[in-house]
Design an enzyme around this catalytic site. Structure first.
Site, short mmCIF file in Angstrom:
data_model
loop_
_atom_site.label_atom_id
_atom_site.label_comp_id
_atom_site.label_asym_id
_atom_site.label_seq_id
_atom_site.Cartn_x
_atom_site.Cartn_y
_atom_site.Cartn_z
CD GLU A 37 28.47 29.25 91.85
OE1 GLU A 37 27.41 29.84 91.55
OE2 GLU A 37 29.03 28.44 91.09
CE LYS A 123 18.50 27.57 107.17
NZ LYS A 123 19.68 28.43 107.16
CB CYS A 432 24.03 66.24 76.37
SG CYS A 432 24.78 66.89 77.87
#
Ligand code: IVH
Length: 693
Positions: A37, A123, A432
């Site tokens: 980002e 890297k 259930c």
């Protein structure tokens, strides 16, 4: 089209955001945004500045190396600035050839000139460190800081296992070694596990870490070494800082590869994948090969780095605004991304465990599109305070299932009224309706419905049919789902009551497939006791425990009737397993399942209890490699183990035999190197039949 005014406004906003996030990342080690980002914001600003060059002011975040020294640390002026490298934006393998093309152009090379030699490196995802040695002794370790001034972190770096504190005699009087301090995945997981326990115990000020990079950076930039000591760190070198010049008796380095090899000879770790590549195509191959290997590495990398190998050519290429022209970082798809939580659902596992799962707006992370991410359990969900509608960081690293690591602070800071409700685990099973209970001291809720619960039924059937259990070929996810939803299977024995007509009558089921499944079911009836036991899906009874139990007791009835004390006599069976077995076989309906399966024709050879069973290969270690002509690998392993042999995954001096099949690879080579006996399947079967002679 963007007007100049709009561009200026957007650039100012981006600069402010980038400055704030760079501070959080580099100075405080507490990033709020995933790297991907941050990179996106950064690239947007770069693009604006490319279009409107007057926006590119000297103090723009695009013109500066990230960090700034933290108060509280002694400042260190770097003798040689610590630079950063340009990132290739094209993350496909193509990026490598683009870099090569740029270099060739800069060097004025034509099509007929030979390929440029590069060093291709990993890297590493950690923290850049400069290590200064004077007369062979480590005297100072510093962070990068803003590239000019870093922080003195010698006290913490001394705790890093693979940073040498003393160098051999041939090291020059002044030597600065640069590299990355990082944390291995295993060490990171262990650290977080410890942190979770400390938080549970109520230790103040403790937190878990979002990723290994953060944990490593946080540990190094700790003023208190006793905290750093608890966080196991590692180191890889990738370059040099100040070094005694050759004219004054220092070493003469001609290339990056030679530099790394010399550093290695002085005791600095260099990643084994480091390679010399000739030209762009070889760089692209390196990018692809390392990409395929990435998830299997014991540490995280976020890309690879290419460097022009010749230092002479590096000097000729020089720098553009503080970034070397001779190097580039070529990244892989990011493992963390932002996305929105659309819903939080609860899934029920085979053993009835309830897991909260975030349903996400689809997001491309770690190389795949992710729509579900685990929230682990109720406590974790509340600790991270994840709500529907939140923007969260999703992480998918390696083969690990995607997880929500945390809520974006901005999103968490919204007024309570605008956020979804705090998560609470339902006290009834969502599938259930049976009670879901959280046992004392446990973090998980479990559905108490057992095989009554369709979710557990599906998982239990899949487990029973799995390759390592009854090995019912063709009985996969989709089919089991259909069978359970149509109420055709309630318990395991119902499987063997399915006939051709029922199967062929299912949606999307061809006659041929139905036939195959009938055959597979029939074939699965002849099994072994360990497979059957494992297939029952008793909690805590894995494959190897099932084998130990079968070996020890020889017969199923003996196991079903064994007391906890008797069970505890088995190799590797502790109180938790013993109780679980007892609880399972104390339920009449579970015994009923076993009886019915036997009545349906499921059978295996029973043997005498361990002590009397012959174990002609006891004490011998085998390794199986390649494809055997008739036996599957699991089958061969099973036969050897039945005869008392140990079957190992890798060849060592302790290996007695390597069983090699077609296309055997490195294990065969290693066996030959070590002089270990290599046999084929036929010889193995002979040994099994007649023993070693
Ligand atoms: S070379 C002048 N090589 O990535 C070149 N850096 O921006 C200096 N990194 O902060 C860096 N692995 O900490 C180089 N094999 C590698 C690297 C590497 C990781 C980090 C380094 C630096 C950043 C580059």
């Amino acid at each position: 089209m963007t007007t100049r005014q709009d561009a200026a406004r957007e650039a100012a906003a981006l600069s402010e955001q980038l400055r704030r996030h760079a501070h959080l990342y580099y100075v405080l080690d507490e990033p709020e945004l995933p790297d991907a980002e941050y990179d996106r914001l950064f690239q947007r600003l770069q693009a604006l500045e490319a279009e409107f060059p007057e926006l590119r002011t000297p103090d723009s975040p695009t013109q500066r190396v990230g960090g700034k020294a933290l108060d509280g640390f002694v400042k260190v002026q770097h003798k040689v600035p610590m630079l950063s490298i340009r990132t290739e934006t094209d993350i496909s393998a193509e990026g490598a050839t683009l870099f090569d093309a740029r270099i060739r152009k800069e060097l004025g090379l034509g099509e007929t000139d030979p390929p440029v030699a590069y060093t291709a490196e990993l890297k590493f995802d950690g923290l850049a460190i400069n290590l200064r040695y004077v007369d062979g002794l480590l005297v100072q370790a510093a962070t990068r800081g803003d590239g000019e001034v870093g922080e003195d972190v010698t006290h913490n770096v001394r705790l890093v296992r693979d940073v040498p504190v003393q160098l051999p005699g041939d090291a020059p009087p002044i030597l600065e070694v640069r590299g990355e301090v990082y944390m291995r995945r295993k060490d990171f997981e262990q650290l977080n596990e410890t942190q979770r326990r400390r938080i549970e115990k109520g230790v103040k000020g403790e937190k878990t870490f979002v990723n290994p990079r953060n944990a490593a950076a946080g540990a190094i930039r700790q003023l208190d070494p006793s905290i750093a000591r608890r966080r196991p760190l590692s180191f890889f070198t990738y370059g040099l800082g100040e070094v005694t010049p050759a004219e004054q008796g220092g070493p003469r380095f001609d290339s990056q590869m030679q530099t790394l090899q010399t550093l290695k000879s002085w005791g600095f770790p260099v990643a084994e994948q480091t390679r010399t590549c000739a030209g762009g195509d070889e760089l692209a191959r390196f990018h692809r090969e390392v990409g395929a290997l990435r998830d299997a590495l014991p540490y995280e990398i976020d890309g690879v780095v290419y460097k022009v190998d010749s230092l002479e050519l590096q000097r000729r290429l020089g720098f553009v605004s503080r970034e070397p022209r001779w190097a580039v970082a070529h990244k892989y798809p990011a493992q963390e991304q932002l996305t929105e939580v659309l819903a939080i659902e609860v899934q029920v596992g085979r053993t009835g465990k309830l897991t909260p799962v975030a349903k996400l707006a689809p997001v491309f992370v770690g190389g795949v599109t992710v729509t579900n991410a685990t929230l682990h359990n109720e406590d974790e969900t509340r600790r991270k305070d994840v709500r529907v509608g939140d923007t969260v960081i999703v992480r998918r690293a390696g083969d690990v299932i995607p997880e929500v690591v945390g809520v974006l602070p901005e999103s968490a800071a919204r007024p309570e009224a605008e956020r979804g409700p705090v998560f609470t685990m339902p006290h009834q099973c969502p599938v259930c309706g049976s009670d879901a209970l959280r046992e004392e001291g446990e973090v998980d809720y479990r559905c108490t419905g057992g095989l009554f619960c369709a979710a557990q039924r599906k998982e239990a059937i899949l487990h029973f049919a799995a390759r390592r259990a009854l090995d019912i070929e063709g009985l996969g996810d989709k089919l089991v789902e259909q069978l359970v939803d149509a109420d055709l299977i309630r318990t395991l024995p119902d499987l063997y009551k399915l006939g051709f007509t029922t199967l062929a009558g299912l949606d999307r089921m061809a006659d041929k497939s139905a036939n195959n499944i009938v055959d597979a079911l029939e074939a699965s009836k002849k099994t072994t006791l360990p497979r059957f036991l494992f297939g029952l899906g008793i909690r805590h009874v894995g494959e190897s425990t099932a084998k130990d139990l079968a070996k020890h007791f020889g017969k199923l009835d003996a196991i079903m009737d064994a007391s906890e004390e008797q069970l505890l006599e088995v190799n590797d069976v502790g109180p938790v397993v013993a109780t679980s077995l007892r609880t399972f076989f104390d339920q009449p309906h579970n015994r009923e399942v076993v009886e019915q399966l036997r009545a349906c024709g499921v059978h295996w050879a029973e043997s005498e209890p361990a002590a009397r069973a012959p174990r002609p290969l006891a004490g011998k270690t085998f390794v199986i490699t390649g494809t055997l002509p008739t036996l599957g690998r699991d089958e061969a392993k099973e036969k050897l183990e039945e005869a008392g042999a140990k079957v190992a995954g890798s060849v060592s001096k302790k290996t007695d035999y390597v069983v090699a099949g077609a296309e055997a690879g490195s294990k065969l080579d290693k066996a030959r190197d070590l002089g270990v006996a290599v046999i084929d399947e036929a010889r193995m079967l002979e040994i099994l039949a007649q023993g070693l002679s």
